[in-house]
Design a protein around this motif. Structure first.
Motif, PDB file in Angstrom:
ATOM      1  N   THR A  54       0.831  -1.197   0.000  1.00 48.40           N
ATOM      2  CA  THR A  54       0.000   0.000   0.000  1.00 48.40           C
ATOM      3  C   THR A  54       0.868   1.250   0.000  1.00 48.40           C
ATOM      4  O   THR A  54       1.784   1.375   0.805  1.00 48.40           O
ATOM      5  N   LEU A  56       1.274   5.212   0.643  1.00 45.68           N
ATOM      6  CA  LEU A  56       0.675   6.330   1.366  1.00 45.68           C
ATOM      7  C   LEU A  56       0.806   7.595   0.533  1.00 45.68           C
ATOM      8  O   LEU A  56       1.904   8.033   0.241  1.00 45.68           O
ATOM      9  N   TYR A 289       2.285  -1.914   5.376  1.00 48.95           N
ATOM     10  CA  TYR A 289       2.296  -1.149   4.134  1.00 48.95           C
ATOM     11  C   TYR A 289       3.604  -0.377   4.036  1.00 48.95           C
ATOM     12  O   TYR A 289       4.384  -0.308   4.987  1.00 48.95           O
ATOM     13  N   PHE A 291       5.424   3.318   2.002  1.00 53.68           N
ATOM     14  CA  PHE A 291       5.098   4.546   1.282  1.00 53.68           C
ATOM     15  C   PHE A 291       6.365   5.298   0.902  1.00 53.68           C
ATOM     16  O   PHE A 291       7.434   5.115   1.488  1.00 53.68           O
ATOM     17  N   TRP A 331       4.533  11.684  10.935  1.00 52.57           N
ATOM     18  CA  TRP A 331       3.571  10.752  10.336  1.00 52.57           C
ATOM     19  C   TRP A 331       2.689  10.119  11.397  1.00 52.57           C
ATOM     20  O   TRP A 331       3.135   9.812  12.508  1.00 52.57           O
ATOM     21  N   LYS A 336      -2.201   6.296   8.379  1.00 51.96           N
ATOM     22  CA  LYS A 336      -1.583   6.483   7.061  1.00 51.96           C
ATOM     23  C   LYS A 336      -1.677   7.939   6.592  1.00 51.96           C
ATOM     24  O   LYS A 336      -2.191   8.237   5.515  1.00 51.96           O
TER      25      LYS A 336
END
Length: 395
Positions: A54, A56, A289, A291, A331, A336
């Motif tokens: 995934t 971000l 995930y 990013f 973050w 996310k």
């Protein structure tokens, strides 16, 4: 270009920084990969090989504040008497908002009082110091290119050599849950140390050179060359709990664990961060995930920078990332989302550390020789920034 030289007592200042800037260029975009091989690389466009899991999205946030000029931030200041060469690590004391350790390529470990902006004390190694940590507010541990692990008592102004590795000590951490000091080395071992006896309690082989490690309760997470990640139980080091391969395609730069002990964040030299979970069950592993971050577009070319530093807020489980682009981002890993981005610092972000309550962030701005064209490095500096809930609290 800086040449790679053998590690040892004769290494001077930044000449051996090439040893920690090894890696490979990205291949999925028209880009410049800044840092890993001390040169700039271009690669062809390939939009179909860009997904590691995934992604971000880096969308602007309404509350985001970006200050572009130094001196316009009244909640931030530089420490006096900074290290005289590259800063390898900054770490706050475990229960104090005052005391900060800084290790450096100038061969020193410095103790600062950040409230009074005062250098309280410093001690030295025979070569560059690559990491240091507190046990409590008066005892520190450090290691580096001289292969020696030192303990320093600030009250007594005395040092003790606990032992050595066969190669440079890259990482030093203290685990309060098990009451041991942990070191990771380029000799491909992790060692545990009993500070009461001043001796090693065990040496444990790793698959390759140790680049980074993090303590997570009674667990130890080790990142090595070859993108390997190992999870150990510090109470029983007879076997490895988990053997993993980084979900990122390029060299691991930093690993830090979530304060809630559910997982860890891993960064790489190729402008990416992965959020990982320790529970091996398929249901939990679905949550992991990765990013992209710390990337800048210049003249139509995307410049990709190493993500050198990660630091967690102890209460909110949010984290800061620092890259060779000179930016610090905050973050919210569980939701996310990027919460904010600070102004651009003069050079690479080498290390980050929140104090125990998360109200202050120490930011080491230190040139890491990512760009072979920069002849005169920017002055190394440590910034102390008072952060607000708006910048660090999940929304």
């Amino acid at each position: 270009m800086i040449s790679v030289i053998k590690s040892g007592p004769s290494i001077k200042h930044r000449d051996c920084k090439a040893l920690v800037l090894l890696g490979f260029p990205a291949k999925n975009k028209v880009c410049k990969l800044i840092g890993p091989q001390l040169s700039l690389h271009k690669r062809l466009e390939d939009k179909h090989q860009d997904d590691e899991s995934t992604i971000l999205p880096l969308l602007p946030d309404p509350c985001e504040k970006v200050i572009s000029i130094m001196g316009e931030s009244p909640n931030e200041f530089k420490l006096n008497n900074p290290p005289e060469d590259g800063i390898s690590a900054v770490k706050f004391g475990p229960n104090s908002a005052n005391f900060l350790l800084a290790s450096s390529w100038d061969g020193t470990v410095r103790l600062y009082d950040v409230v009074s902006n005062n250098l309280r004390m410093k001690y030295s190694h025979a070569g560059p110091v690559l990491d240091a940590c507190f046990q409590d507010n008066v005892h520190a541990y450090s290691g580096g290119v001289d292969n020696i692990l030192k303990m320093f008592d600030f009250n007594a102004n005395s040092e003790t050599i606990l032992g050595t590795h066969d190669d440079a000590i890259r990482c030093v951490e203290y685990c309060a849950d098990v009451n041991v000091v942990v070191t990771g080395s380029w000799d491909s071992t992790v060692k545990l140390w009993d500070h009461r006896t001043g001796a090693s309690t065990g040496s444990y082989s790793q698959p390759d050179k140790v680049y980074t490690l993090a303590v997570c309760g009674n667990r130890l997470i080790v990142g090595t060359a070859g993108r390997r990640v190992l999870v150990w139980d510090l109470r029983n080091m007879g076997y490895v709990q988990q053997r993993r391969e980084s979900s990122l395609k390029y060299q691991t730069r930093c690993i830090r664990s979530f304060p809630n002990k559910q997982g860890y964040v891993l960064s790489s030299i190729e402008g990416r961060v992965a959020v990982e979970y320790l529970d091996p069950s398929p249901e939990v592993q679905k949550k992991k995930y990765a990013f992209k971050c710390h990337r800048l577009k210049e003249n139509g070319t995307e410049c990709i920078y190493p993500v050198n530093a990660i630091a967690f807020h102890s209460e909110y489980n949010t984290f800061a990332s620092g890259g060779s682009d000179g930016f610090v981002n905050i973050w919210d890993g569980f939701n996310k989302k990027r919460l904010c981005q600070f102004h651009r610092y003069p050079t690479s972000i080498a290390s980050l550390s929140f104090n125990y309550d998360g109200n202050v962030l120490a930011i080491a701005s230190s040139y890491m020789f990512e760009n072979e064209n920069q002849v005169e490095p920017t002055e190394d500096a440590i910034y102390i920034r008072h952060v607000s809930n708006q910048e660090t609290k999940p929304k």
